[in-house]
Design an enzyme around this catalytic site. Structure first.
Site, mmCIF file in Angstrom:
data_model
loop_
_atom_site.group_PDB
_atom_site.id
_atom_site.type_symbol
_atom_site.label_atom_id
_atom_site.label_comp_id
_atom_site.label_asym_id
_atom_site.label_seq_id
_atom_site.Cartn_x
_atom_site.Cartn_y
_atom_site.Cartn_z
ATOM 1 N N ASP A 201 83.226 106.054 -34.046
ATOM 2 C CA ASP A 201 83.964 107.186 -33.504
ATOM 3 C C ASP A 201 85.352 106.768 -33.054
ATOM 4 O O ASP A 201 85.516 105.762 -32.360
ATOM 5 C CB ASP A 201 83.190 107.763 -32.313
ATOM 6 C CG ASP A 201 83.853 108.969 -31.699
ATOM 7 O OD1 ASP A 201 83.857 110.028 -32.338
ATOM 8 O OD2 ASP A 201 84.382 108.845 -30.576
ATOM 9 N N GLU A 270 85.967 106.676 -38.296
ATOM 10 C CA GLU A 270 86.638 107.962 -38.095
ATOM 11 C C GLU A 270 88.066 107.674 -37.635
ATOM 12 O O GLU A 270 88.269 106.967 -36.646
ATOM 13 C CB GLU A 270 85.912 108.797 -37.045
ATOM 14 C CG GLU A 270 86.618 110.129 -36.771
ATOM 15 C CD GLU A 270 86.263 110.721 -35.413
ATOM 16 O OE1 GLU A 270 86.241 111.958 -35.313
ATOM 17 O OE2 GLU A 270 86.032 109.959 -34.456
#
Length: 534
Positions: A201, A270
């Site tokens: 993330d 990401e």
């Protein structure tokens, strides 16, 4: 593909645990619910699942604020449940990837509780601390994604701490080598438990500019992005200094070195930076980098052949060595059926979108419910849970509309998601699209998804071939996919009208024909597609 490169061209199904299946009636999905639905997920003919955070957390940002990286939050189950989940997924031939949120922790993490106490404790510099300006204002102009300054005052230390997201998500100081090692040790905990991959993330947010330089202002006409409309101060700046620092490359190399000790594992990063496509290329360009990267370029409102071609082509020109991953829906943006199809998206459009994203060069992340063609749920302010949406209501309604529970059985309470009150309401508009309804219709988006993904596995050019775009009539996106075994010409009609174009070769038909090829003319039905063997 070999066992060690399973991720190349893989279809990765994103599970949002809160909303997949509740097994104990508390209204919140859990690991046992995932286990109970794994047979369904495997029936989609996907290659892997990516599970959003299920770790111990106060849930201020629904699990992306982690208080203990090595345990399961009781609302989701236990470590034993997770071990069982891995075992069953592997028995079904499904790989398991998990979210790892490395750039920040929860404010309830023991590291932060220690760090905030004073300037001399063992973890005093594990987070990003800075003195106030002489007038008491924050040390620089950095803004939080969720609105307002990215600095929060801590009276115990009489200093500010950095939070790129919520105030309850303090940023770790990756300039400290001890922090890097502690984070890597947490990652290895899950590798030892048998996970096949990591979805990292906000991986470009790990490092900040050590000099704390101000971000430059961004002109009004350029203030746009994923939820960053001109009413969000985050959009007012070029984010040159609060993320995507050069030092991040070195940390990524350490992540890759760790994964290389566990053969067959892979990392998907990401990335959301000022030039995300360039950053994707940088973070994946060598065997010392991430295996895959993805960004938000196809999670926008722009649905046109020109935009898709320009976006993919720009990445291809930058990414000479790395491997991309594409998605058109996830847990942070309006569902693609609504974003690109409007309030009443057609079934043909939904099927075409599945084919389109699955035909680009790279791997694919598909969000739960995408196989059903679920539209965005309409929620009222009093139903919202997302602090992002509550802050910016009504100009931006947050992320809850894409996170509502999966509709399993149309005639059951809460569509079969839970026997209790769901944490977000089940959308009435989703009931006709439930799994039970679609499984009865051989031409439904769900059955099309299953059939197409099974067919795709046998088209080697779609899995790992190169991509070359070609000119096509207005409204059509067309390109070649080619490897040593196969060459395909692929065309997608992004309009609701029939379009013809010149073409030659063998049209590969499947269970949902939407085109025809007569002599040298290809006819594409509205929202139709064609796969032509060259």
């Amino acid at each position: 593909m070999s066992e060690h490169t399973w991720w190349r061209g893989a279809v990765i199904y994103q599970i949002y645990p809160r909303s997949l299946q509740d097994s104990n009636g508390d209204g919140i999905g859990d690991l046992r619910g995932i286990i109970n639905r794994l047979d369904y997920i495997a029936s989609l003919n996907i290659d892997a699942i990516w599970i959003s955070p299920f770790f111990t957390s106060p849930q201020k940002d629904f699990g992306y604020d982690i208080a203990d990286y090595r345990d399961v939050d009781p609302m989701f189950g236990t470590l034993a449940d997770f071990d069982e989940l891995i075992e069953k997924a592997h028995s079904l031939g499904v790989k398991v990837m998990i979210d790892q949120v490395l750039s920040h922790t929860s404010y309830e993490h023991e590291w932060f509780k220690t760090s905030r106490e004073n300037h001399t404790n063992p973890k005093h510099d594990w987070y990003v601390w800075a003195d106030a300006n002489e007038d008491g204002t924050p040390p620089n102009n950095w803004q939080s994604i969720f609105g307002g300054p990215a600095w929060q005052w801590e009276p115990r230390r009489c200093q500010y701490y950095l939070h790129n997201f919520l105030t309850e998500q303090p940023d770790l100081n990756f300039h400290n080598s001890e922090v890097q090692q502690a984070v890597l040790d947490n990652v290895e905990f899950w590798l030892k438990r048998g996970v096949d991959g990591l979805r990292l993330d906000a991986i470009n947010f790990c490092f900040h500019d050590a000099q704390l330089r101000d971000n430059p202002a961004k002109p009004l006409e350029l203030r746009e992005g994923r939820g960053f409309s001109e009413d969000n101060p985050y959009a007012f700046q070029y984010h040159h200094y609060n993320n995507t620092q050069p030092e991040n490359i070195g940390f990524i190399e350490k992540i890759r070195a760790l994964l290389d000790r566990y053969p067959g594992t892979a990392a998907l990063g990401e990335i959301s930076s000022e030039d995300s496509l360039k950053t994707m290329a940088e973070y994946t360009e060598k065997e010392t980098g991430l295996h895959m990267g993805y960004s938000f370029e196809l999670l926008t409102d722009d649905f046109s052949p020109q935009y898709i071609r320009e976006t993919v082509s720009r990445l291809e020109s930058n990414m000479t060595e790395g491997w991309p991953c594409w998605s058109i829906s996830n847990h942070d943006v309006t569902r693609v059926a609504t974003r690109w199809g409007g309030k009443t998206p057609s079934s043909d459009l939904i099927k075409m979108l599945t084919r389109l994203v699955s035909s680009l060069r790279g791997s694919i992340c598909m969000f739960q419910g995408e196989e059903l063609g679920l539209p965005e749920s309409e929620l009222t302010l009093d139903q919202l849970q997302d602090p992002y949406g509550i802050t910016f209501w009504p100009t931006f309604k947050g992320r809850d509309g894409c996170r509502t529970p999966m509709p399993w059985q149309a005639d059951q309470k809460n569509a079969g998601f839970s026997t209790g009150k769901p944490w977000l309401p089940v959308s009435d508009a989703h009931l006709p699209l439930s799994v039970s309804e679609q499984e009865q219709n051989p031409l439904s988006p769900l059955n099309h998804y299953r059939q197409f993904m099974a067919w795709r596995k046998n088209q080697t050019a779609l899995v790992d071939g190169e991509i070359e775009f070609i000119d096509a009539p207005e409204g059509v996106l067309a390109f070649y996919r080619e490897n040593q075994q196969q060459k395909l010409l692929i065309a997608f009609n992004l309009t609701d009208r029939q379009i013809q174009m010149p073409s030659q070769g063998q049209l590969l038909q499947d269970q949902a024909p939407s085109s025809s090829l007569n002599e040298s003319t290809l006819t594409l039905a509205p929202f139709g597609s064609a796969f032509i063997q060259c």
